[in-house]
Motif scaffolding. Sequence first.
Motif, PDB file in Angstrom:
ATOM      1  N   UNK A  45      -7.435  -4.111  -2.314  1.00  0.00           N
ATOM      2  CA  UNK A  45      -7.552  -3.402  -3.587  1.00  0.00           C
ATOM      3  C   UNK A  45      -8.056  -1.959  -3.431  1.00  0.00           C
ATOM      4  N   UNK A  46      -9.033  -1.738  -2.567  1.00  0.00           N
ATOM      5  CA  UNK A  46      -9.557  -0.388  -2.366  1.00  0.00           C
ATOM      6  C   UNK A  46      -8.463   0.526  -1.796  1.00  0.00           C
ATOM      7  N   UNK A  47      -7.723   0.026  -0.824  1.00  0.00           N
ATOM      8  CA  UNK A  47      -6.634   0.802  -0.245  1.00  0.00           C
ATOM      9  C   UNK A  47      -5.522   1.055  -1.238  1.00  0.00           C
ATOM     10  N   UNK A  48      -5.253   0.076  -2.094  1.00  0.00           N
ATOM     11  CA  UNK A  48      -4.202   0.256  -3.112  1.00  0.00           C
ATOM     12  C   UNK A  48      -4.610   1.316  -4.123  1.00  0.00           C
ATOM     13  N   UNK A  49      -5.865   1.338  -4.528  1.00  0.00           N
ATOM     14  CA  UNK A  49      -6.328   2.372  -5.464  1.00  0.00           C
ATOM     15  C   UNK A  49      -6.199   3.758  -4.832  1.00  0.00           C
ATOM     16  N   UNK A  50      -6.488   3.862  -3.546  1.00  0.00           N
ATOM     17  CA  UNK A  50      -6.357   5.144  -2.830  1.00  0.00           C
ATOM     18  C   UNK A  50      -4.888   5.557  -2.756  1.00  0.00           C
ATOM     19  N   UNK A  51      -3.993   4.601  -2.517  1.00  0.00           N
ATOM     20  CA  UNK A  51      -2.564   4.917  -2.484  1.00  0.00           C
ATOM     21  C   UNK A  51      -2.067   5.386  -3.845  1.00  0.00           C
ATOM     22  N   UNK A  52      -2.553   4.773  -4.918  1.00  0.00           N
ATOM     23  CA  UNK A  52      -2.179   5.198  -6.263  1.00  0.00           C
ATOM     24  C   UNK A  52      -2.703   6.596  -6.527  1.00  0.00           C
ATOM     25  N   UNK A  55      -0.575   9.120  -4.998  1.00  0.00           N
ATOM     26  CA  UNK A  55       0.798   9.131  -5.489  1.00  0.00           C
ATOM     27  C   UNK A  55       1.791   8.446  -4.570  1.00  0.00           C
ATOM     28  N   UNK A  56       1.333   7.597  -3.684  1.00  0.00           N
ATOM     29  CA  UNK A  56       2.243   6.882  -2.784  1.00  0.00           C
ATOM     30  C   UNK A  56       2.954   5.739  -3.496  1.00  0.00           C
ATOM     31  N   UNK A  57       2.270   5.162  -4.481  1.00  0.00           N
ATOM     32  CA  UNK A  57       2.892   4.045  -5.225  1.00  0.00           C
ATOM     33  C   UNK A  57       2.735   4.293  -6.711  1.00  0.00           C
ATOM     34  N   UNK A 116     -10.904   0.961   8.190  1.00  0.00           N
ATOM     35  CA  UNK A 116     -10.680   1.015   6.742  1.00  0.00           C
ATOM     36  C   UNK A 116      -9.941  -0.222   6.246  1.00  0.00           C
ATOM     37  N   UNK A 117      -9.182  -0.844   7.121  1.00  0.00           N
ATOM     38  CA  UNK A 117      -8.533  -2.118   6.832  1.00  0.00           C
ATOM     39  C   UNK A 117      -8.988  -3.110   7.891  1.00  0.00           C
ATOM     40  N   UNK A 163       0.804  -1.216   0.000  1.00  0.00           N
ATOM     41  CA  UNK A 163       0.000   0.000   0.000  1.00  0.00           C
ATOM     42  C   UNK A 163       0.841   1.272   0.000  1.00  0.00           C
ATOM     43  N   UNK A 164       2.125   1.152   0.263  1.00  0.00           N
ATOM     44  CA  UNK A 164       2.992   2.327   0.285  1.00  0.00           C
ATOM     45  C   UNK A 164       2.677   3.248   1.465  1.00  0.00           C
ATOM     46  N   UNK A 165       2.404   2.654   2.629  1.00  0.00           N
ATOM     47  CA  UNK A 165       2.066   3.447   3.810  1.00  0.00           C
ATOM     48  C   UNK A 165       3.033   3.115   4.944  1.00  0.00           C
ATOM     49  N   UNK A 166       3.022   3.952   5.974  1.00  0.00           N
ATOM     50  CA  UNK A 166       3.878   3.718   7.136  1.00  0.00           C
ATOM     51  C   UNK A 166       3.185   2.762   8.106  1.00  0.00           C
TER      52      UNK A 166
END
Length: 80
Positions: free
Chosen positions: A68-75, A78-80, A50-51, A35-38
Amino acid sequence: MEQLAKNLPEIIAFIRRTFPPEEAKLFLPDVIDYLGISPQMYYRKVAQGKLTPRKWEGPDFFYRRDLEKGRMESKRRGRI
């Protein structure tokens, strides 16, 4: 014992639906990277609902489809 034997096919079907064996499990380091998060953001998202990690014996885990929902939000951010 007879009732357990009678309900065994339903129990097995439920386990297979809930924990599909063909999909790899993602644990905390994998989820953070995916997810490209801390780590702090991960725990915040879990606390906010949320998770939602899956719980079984051992540490919490996710499947990719759970994220998938969290990954779309990260994209989008601009995190990933």
